[in-house]
Design an enzyme around this catalytic site. Structure first.
Site, PDB file in Angstrom:
ATOM      1  N   LYS B 180       0.720  -1.105  -0.043  1.00 28.30           N
ATOM      2  CA  LYS B 180       0.021   0.060   0.035  1.00 28.30           C
ATOM      3  C   LYS B 180       0.744   1.235   0.054  1.00 28.30           C
ATOM      4  CE  LYS B 180      -1.769   2.670   3.100  1.00 28.30           C
ATOM      5  NZ  LYS B 180      -1.691   3.949   2.486  1.00 28.30           N
ATOM      6  N   GLU B 254      10.376   0.656  10.187  1.00 26.96           N
ATOM      7  CA  GLU B 254      11.482   1.718   9.817  1.00 26.96           C
ATOM      8  C   GLU B 254      10.727   3.105  10.303  1.00 26.96           C
ATOM      9  OE1 GLU B 254      14.824   1.605   9.356  1.00 26.96           O
ATOM     10  OE2 GLU B 254      14.447   0.243   7.593  1.00 26.96           O
ATOM     11  N   CYS B 288      13.397  10.400   7.326  1.00 29.69           N
ATOM     12  CA  CYS B 288      13.268   9.955   8.682  1.00 29.69           C
ATOM     13  C   CYS B 288      14.796  10.110   9.223  1.00 29.69           C
ATOM     14  CB  CYS B 288      12.822   8.585   8.562  1.00 29.69           C
ATOM     15  SG  CYS B 288      13.568   7.586   7.262  1.00 29.69           S
ATOM     16  N   GLU B 385       9.890  14.980  15.751  1.00 25.50           N
ATOM     17  CA  GLU B 385      10.291  15.103  14.219  1.00 25.50           C
ATOM     18  C   GLU B 385       9.542  15.897  13.619  1.00 25.50           C
ATOM     19  OE1 GLU B 385       9.607  11.082  12.253  1.00 25.50           O
ATOM     20  OE2 GLU B 385      11.596  11.162  11.309  1.00 25.50           O
TER      21      GLU B 385
END
Lengths: 316, 474
Positions: B180, B254, B288, B385
């Protein structure tokens, strides 16, 4: 006052044969001659290299396979579990920073110390109903020696030099993941050694919940660890209720991984896995009916290793 | 000073269809969910309407993957390898088309999609193609078996690259997949589906289901999925870890990062500045492993900041399809809102905000390259983040303090070290709790090189021999 009862002297008495079987119980030698009363051992927790009682003051009776009272084991509290994690975290820097050669030497030393107490462990195991206890002790010693040898080899097997498409030096090496919680299997010596050795030989520190049914050999193993040059805090052993303690460790935010080897109850395993998700702990799932005598392979070593990749340009 | 003339890449190489279906069992089929629109974030232009896969559609895709698994896993590795080589070649042949479409749908500069993403995408398929017939030598036993059906959910920051990271090793090991893509960037995955057909990949080996979070959850939670691979936020990673508890599914995650990019006073300053810029402004900071915390040694703070600000003044923000663009569009309105919120909070918490003079286009989602100085470790911009072009600057005095600050985060994905002293590099590299340490460089990737996080940045590794483990029954 009632006359002192003469009991089996516990598992650690001197009247044990080489094979580990207890000799005939001392008998009353007559009303006129007082018998010697055995000095029983108080089994405590093992945290940060010391042997404290549970801060909660709780204990639970441990009985032999025949139902005889053996000892009162400490019943660890949530605070004890937290103290153990703190001790393991504190020990992590030094232990993970020790050279693999050094760690291997210490694991081998643990094997030596265990071998020298062979009779005592065999007797304690016999009391828990273990069949062929001598074979179990031998296997535990051999397992420690086997893992000791892995300390300076696992990096060569699990690491790599990566040939990247560019002028870079690029190396991947395994590193310990941190503090590992271990729910030890219900095999108080071999199961404990088989789950703890791979965790610590790679540089992790750990908090172990010993077999709830038969915790005494596990605490005696802690005595072996305490006298084996293993720095305090590297292994911390809790006794008590797995159902109580395991979820606390699974939810503890300063625990990096959990080995659910000894969780037989599926509902408890799922609860621990869910709690472990909170800080994304690495989870090694219950092994089921594992054969702890079988060749363990490297799975339990790599389960608690991270891979760090370091890059540097090579162009001048 | 000279001005740059516009140098836009042509859109003509891409034919975008008005609407797209799901790719199940080798065919494009309608989805039964409510379709959604995917937009060009640089212009807010609707690019296409895309199907939403309902749980029933996901079930169909998983069944197709299960059906295909027997044949695919039984193929000799050498044959699977040839399919992967074919796919890699087609990606190379169609790389311009893929790069333009990636920039249109994602907003990233064509310079990056063309020169970084696409070459890496092809390289991943080439690399894992070569493993398909060598698995017995990978160190996971003589005859390692595939896991089965892999359910894979990928993010919007590197749509094709993340697809390659997931699909290439899965297929090499003999698994079949249901993937997906992110709801804001589905188009290149659907073009990849077409490439699978061009390569004559057997039907059902690769299935692509589009949709938002619910579709992803249906993939992850499907009882006949044996392995879950996810790249995305730590929060969703946590939910996935929780939802698969007790299922026995193999999982790799991840997740997020808050990388420290540590510059010592003896570093080659110009190189460090380039590395800092690459570290945080590459792909608009939608990375990331972005170097979002600059830790600079106190003695060179002023000098480094001057050089950095000078360099930021030369960055060109604008049309992602312009070959001279350095900073493209923020991927979505939602992400822009998040970046704005955290940046405003940075100011509110007392950090000082700076951006170069930078005109933002009228339409689309844009955020200028931004630096915060005077940042404390407790500030949210130093802890969370941002996933945008926002750099927090902190200082340190000693290597030990740098390590302490760098590791003071629940994340552990990456770190950077800049110093000319070799022993210090190695010491720092050994102390930093991060899956990747870039020394005197940043944001380097290669299919031969394992990548993945420590701590709450997730578990498992992608890339290299290590990347095979996730797709083998070991």
């Amino acid at each position: 006052m009632a006359e002192p009862e003469l009991t089996r002297s516990g598992a650690a008495g001197p009247e044990l044969t080489e094979s580990g079987a207890a000799e005939a119980e001392p008998t009353r030698s007559g009303v006129t001659e007082p018998a010697r009363l055995a000095v029983r051992k108080t089994y405590k927790l093992y945290i940060g290299g010391a042997f404290p009682r549970s801060e909660s003051g709780r204990s639970y009776p441990v009985t032999s396979s025949e139902g005889d009272f053996l000892a009162n084991a400490s019943k660890a509290s949530r605070k004890d579990a937290r103290d153990a994690v703190t001790a393991a975290r504190k020990a992590f820097g030094g232990w993970s920073g020790a050279t693999p050669y050094n760690r291997g030497q210490i694991l081998y030393r643990v094997a030596e110390m265990l071998e020298s107490r062979r009779a005592q462990f065999a007797a304690e195991l016999a009391a828990t109903g273990t069949a062929d206890p001598g074979r179990v002790v031998d296997a535990a010693v051999d397992r420690l020696v086997w893992y000791a040898g892995w300390s300076d080899k696992i990096a060569a097997v699990a690491g790599s030099a990566n040939p990247v498409a560019g002028p870079y030096f690029n190396l991947s090496s395994p590193e310990p993941t941190g503090v590992v919680a271990v729910v030890a299997p219900d095999e108080p010596l071999l199961g404990l050694v088989s789950t703890v050795a791979p965790v610590i030989v790679t540089g992790n520190t750990c908090v172990v919940i010993a077999s709830e049914r038969a915790p005494l050999p596990s605490i005696t193993l802690a005595e072996v660890l305490a006298t084996s040059d293993l720095p305090g805090g590297v292994v911390n052993v809790l006794t008590g209720s797995v159902r109580e303690i395991a979820p606390w460790l699974a939810a503890h935010m300063d625990v990096n991984a959990i080995d659910l080897a000894g969780v037989a109850d599926e509902g408890l395993a799922v609860a621990c896995e869910e709690a472990a998700a909170e800080n994304l702990k690495r989870v090694l799932r219950p092994a089921g009916a594992a054969d702890w005598f079988a060749d363990p392979g490297t799975r339990r070593l790599t389960a608690f290793l991270e891979t760090k990749t370091v890059w540097h340009p090579t162009a001048v | 000073m000279f001005e740059y003339a516009p140098a836009p890449e042509s859109r003509d190489v891409v034919g975008i269809r008005p609407s797209y279906g799901l790719f199940i069992d080798g065919e494009f089929v309608d989805g039964t969910g409510t379709p959604f629109k995917t937009v060009n974030p640089a212009s807010e232009e609707v690019l296409a309407e895309v199907a939403t896969a309902s749980p029933d559609d996901v079930d169909r895709a998983v069944r197709a993957a299960r059906k295909a698994f027997g044949g695919w896993s039984a193929l000799p590795g050498s044959e699977r390898a040839k399919y992967l080589f074919r796919i890699a070649r087609i990606i190379q042949e169609r790389s311009r088309e893929l790069a333009v479409l990636e920039s249109l749908d994602n907003g990233k500069p064509i310079r990056e999609s063309r020169d970084v993403d696409l070459p890496l995408v092809a390289a991943h398929f080439f690399y894992y193609a070569g493993w398909a017939d060598k698995l017995g030598y990978a160190g996971y036993g003589a005859d390692p078996r595939p896991v089965g059906v892999a359910g894979q959910v990928i993010p919007w920051n590197f749509p094709l690259l993340m697809l390659a990271w997931k699909i290439a090793p899965a297929l090499a090991c003999g698994n079949t997949v249901v993937l997906k893509p992110a709801e804001t960037t589905p188009l290149t995955a659907l073009l990849f589906a077409e490439i699978c057909r061009q390569a004559d990949l057997p039907p059902g080996v690769v299935n692509i289901v589009t949709g938002a979070g619910e579709t992803g959850a249906a993939v992850v939670n499907h009882p006949d999925v044996d392995k879950v691979a996810f790249t995305g936020s730590t929060e969703v990673g946590r939910q996935i870890a929780r939802s698969v508890a007790g299922s026995g599914k193999k999982v790799t995650l991840e997740l997020g990062g808050k990388a420290a990019n540590i510059v010592f006073e003896d570093a080659a300053l110009d190189q460090a500045v380039e590395g800092i810029v690459n570290g945080i402004f590459f792909n608009q900071g939608h990375v990331c492993c972005a170097g979002s915390r600059l830790l600079v040694q106190e003695s060179i703070e002023a000098e480094l900041l001057d050089a950095l600000k000078r360099r930021l003044g030369t960055l060109r923000l604008g049309d992602p399809l312009d070959k001279n663009t350095d900073i493209g569009a923020i991927n979505s309105a939602a992400q822009l809102a998040r970046i704005r919120e955290l940046s405003d909070l940075g100011e509110a918490e007392g950090a000082e905000r700076w951006s170069p003079p930078c005109a933002l286009p009228d339409k689309g989602f844009w955020f200028p390259p931004t630096i915060f100085t005077g940042v404390a470790q407790s500030h949210r911009i130093a802890r969370e983040e941002v996933f945008g072009p926002v750099l927090s600057v902190l200082t340190f005095r000693t290597p030990a303090e740098a390590v302490e600050k760098a590791n003071n985060t629940p994340f552990g994905l990456s770190a950077g070290v800049w110093t000319e002293k070799g022993s210090r590099i190695l010491w720092m590299a050994s102390k930093l709790r991060a899956g990747v340490v870039w020394a005197n460089t940043f944001n380097r990737f290669d299919p031969t090189s394992p990548f993945g996080g420590y701590k709450e940045s997730g578990y498992g590794r992608e890339g290299g021999r290590h990347g095979l483990e996730a797709y083998l029954d070991v």
